[in-house]
Each structure stands twice: as C-alpha cells, then as structure tokens.
Design a protein around this motif. Structure first.
Motif, PDB file in Angstrom:
ATOM      1  N   LEU A 185     -40.736  37.431 -23.676  1.00 32.74           N
ATOM      2  CA  LEU A 185     -39.321  37.328 -23.315  1.00 32.74           C
ATOM      3  C   LEU A 185     -38.484  36.571 -24.335  1.00 32.74           C
ATOM      4  CD1 LEU A 185     -39.792  36.559 -19.511  1.00 32.74           C
ATOM      5  CD2 LEU A 185     -39.186  38.744 -20.560  1.00 32.74           C
ATOM      6  N   GLY A 186     -39.100  35.688 -25.106  1.00 34.94           N
ATOM      7  CA  GLY A 186     -38.357  34.938 -26.119  1.00 34.94           C
ATOM      8  C   GLY A 186     -37.251  34.095 -25.512  1.00 34.94           C
ATOM      9  N   VAL A 187     -36.058  34.206 -26.068  1.00 29.52           N
ATOM     10  CA  VAL A 187     -34.931  33.383 -25.594  1.00 29.52           C
ATOM     11  C   VAL A 187     -34.456  33.785 -24.200  1.00 29.52           C
ATOM     12  CG1 VAL A 187     -34.148  32.876 -27.941  1.00 29.52           C
ATOM     13  CG2 VAL A 187     -33.237  34.879 -26.743  1.00 29.52           C
ATOM     14  N   TRP A 188     -34.944  34.931 -23.688  1.00 30.40           N
ATOM     15  CA  TRP A 188     -34.558  35.377 -22.353  1.00 30.40           C
ATOM     16  C   TRP A 188     -35.541  34.905 -21.283  1.00 30.40           C
ATOM     17  CZ3 TRP A 188     -29.809  37.133 -21.871  1.00 30.40           C
ATOM     18  CH2 TRP A 188     -29.187  37.689 -23.007  1.00 30.40           C
ATOM     19  N   ASN A 189     -36.494  34.086 -21.678  1.00 25.85           N
ATOM     20  CA  ASN A 189     -37.441  33.538 -20.714  1.00 25.85           C
ATOM     21  C   ASN A 189     -36.704  32.683 -19.690  1.00 25.85           C
ATOM     22  OD1 ASN A 189     -39.648  32.492 -19.377  1.00 25.85           O
ATOM     23  ND2 ASN A 189     -40.676  31.744 -21.195  1.00 25.85           N
ATOM     24  N   LEU A 190     -37.189  32.704 -18.455  1.00 23.08           N
ATOM     25  CA  LEU A 190     -36.576  31.887 -17.404  1.00 23.08           C
ATOM     26  C   LEU A 190     -36.685  30.398 -17.722  1.00 23.08           C
ATOM     27  CD1 LEU A 190     -37.978  33.824 -14.304  1.00 23.08           C
ATOM     28  CD2 LEU A 190     -35.698  34.030 -15.316  1.00 23.08           C
ATOM     29  N   PHE A 191     -37.672  30.034 -18.523  1.00 23.94           N
ATOM     30  CA  PHE A 191     -37.850  28.646 -18.964  1.00 23.94           C
ATOM     31  C   PHE A 191     -37.545  28.508 -20.454  1.00 23.94           C
ATOM     32  CE2 PHE A 191     -40.858  28.760 -15.285  1.00 23.94           C
ATOM     33  CZ  PHE A 191     -40.138  27.899 -14.473  1.00 23.94           C
ATOM     34  N   SER A 192     -36.461  29.123 -20.872  1.00 23.58           N
ATOM     35  CA  SER A 192     -36.081  29.093 -22.290  1.00 23.58           C
ATOM     36  C   SER A 192     -35.802  27.679 -22.771  1.00 23.58           C
ATOM     37  CB  SER A 192     -34.843  29.975 -22.518  1.00 23.58           C
ATOM     38  OG  SER A 192     -33.765  29.556 -21.680  1.00 23.58           O
ATOM     39  N   TYR A 193     -35.343  26.804 -21.881  1.00 23.50           N
ATOM     40  CA  TYR A 193     -35.080  25.421 -22.286  1.00 23.50           C
ATOM     41  C   TYR A 193     -36.390  24.716 -22.643  1.00 23.50           C
ATOM     42  CZ  TYR A 193     -33.625  20.514 -22.001  1.00 23.50           C
ATOM     43  OH  TYR A 193     -33.398  19.193 -22.281  1.00 23.50           O
TER      44      TYR A 193
END
Length: 232
Positions: A185-193
């Motif tokens: 998912l990269g930057v679209w991950n739900l845990f992107s932070y």
C-alpha cells in the motif's frame, strides 16, 4: 448527554483504557522522541476498535433495542453518533496522555543524526521540533481513532455481533500493520504515519494514508443508518 456518557463510557471501560496507556508506555521501549508516535498509533487503533465495537450491539444484547425501535430513526442514529463522539474524545485524551507518559517513564532522547541533528546541538530548535512531533502525532492519531472506532461499530452492527466486527477489524489491523501491508500500500497504508520516512521530517506523503482513512470513515458514517434500518 450525561445519560449517553454513562452508557458509552462506564467506569470499567475508562479504567482499562487508562491502564492500557500506562502499560504501553512502560513496556514499549523507545530511544528517540520521534518513535513515540510510531509506538502508539497501531495499539491505539486496536483499542479504539475494541472500545467502540459495542456502541450499538450492547443495545441488542441488553434487549434495549426493542425500546429503541419505538423512537424515530433520526433520534436513534443521533444517539449512536453521540456515543461514538464521546468515546472518541475520551480515547483522544488517553492518546495524548500516553504520549506524555513515555517522557515520564522512559525519558527518550530528542533526536538523532541527519536532519534531526540540529535539535541535539541547538536548544532553540529542540522545543519547536518536539511540539511539531506532538502536533503531528495528535493529527494522525485523531484520524486513526475515528477510522477504527467507526469501522468496528459498523461491522458489529452489520453482523449484529460485537466479536465478529472486532475480529474483522483485527484481521485488517494485522494486514495493515505489517511489512507486507506497507510494501503493497505504501503511502496509502492505514498506518502510513507509523511507516513514514523518519529521516525526512519534511516528507508529508503519509497524509495520503490518513486521507484514505477519512474517506472510508465518511463512507461508514453514511452506511451506518442504512445498516441499522436493515439489521435492526
């Protein structure tokens, strides 16, 4: 509002959330201050999911839903949203307190090498740097709490079972909070932070993941009344 507070935030719920914050700040080791948000985001997400999953299903298990059906649908939905809002505000306060507890129990260092080095040698830079970290964490965790709280409640209402809704959230949580999930998912991950580039404090690409969370949360808000109508 006081009635909704008593229903949605009984003392045992408040106690285990505060206990959770204390334990995570004791057992989750951090060395640098920028690691605090990383240590907290995923655990706070699963806490929000477990905290909000029974927001409406408790009405079913306690048989109060039979009485609620006599109320206009708008009133029923408004009561659910009030309870979710109260729970989310409480969890947000717990998340902020948990951040501070890491300083109390572990006293992490301000920064490391690279772009953070200025905070180590220049006291005038350290304070705004730490404030920026804290504000960024608050923004990220607010979105995280709302997303997982709404999703767990929606799934619990859909299946009319708190544990089924929580189990679905747990599966999604395990996939998102993993190396494979971050790779896909990269930057679209739900845990992107959590998976952000910590070597570049100017990189804000992690906001894409939070934008995805906001979009899904808005869809959950739209779907919830329809699910309540169909599933009772």
């Amino acid at each position: 509002m006081i009635c909704e507070w008593k229903i949605s935030l009984p003392l045992p719920k408040q106690a285990y959330a505060i206990f959770f914050a204390v334990v995570i700040s004791l057992v989750r080791g951090v060395t640098y201050t920028y690691e605090i948000g990383i240590a907290l985001e995923a655990p706070m997400a699963i806490l929000a999911a477990s905290f909000c999953a029974d927001t409406y299903t408790q009405e079913i298990t306690s048989k109060r839903s039979e009485i609620q059906r006599l109320y206009p649908m708008k009133k029923r939905i408004a009561a659910i949203y009030k309870r979710i809002a109260l729970q989310e505000l409480f969890l947000f306060a717990v998340a902020a307190i948990a951040y501070g507890l890491f300083y109390v129990f572990q006293n992490p260092q301000t920064a490391v090498a690279g772009p953070y080095a200025a905070a180590c040698v220049n006291p005038g830079y350290a304070q705004p740097y730490e404030c920026g970290l804290f504000l960024g964490y608050l923004a990220a965790v607010a979105v995280t709490l709302v997303f997982w709280g709404l999703l767990s409640n929606l799934l619990a209402c859909l299946f009319r079972n708190m544990w089924t809704g929580l189990g679905c959230c747990l599966l999604l949580w395990l996939m998102a909070d993993s190396t494979a999930g971050n790779r896909c998912l990269g930057v679209w991950n739900l845990f992107s932070y959590t998976f952000r580039n910590i070597t570049d404090d100017g990189d804000m690409s992690w906001l894409c993941g939070k934008a995805a969370c906001i979009g899904i949360a808005m869809a959950a808000v739209w779907l919830l009344p329809k699910v309540i109508v169909r599933r009772g």
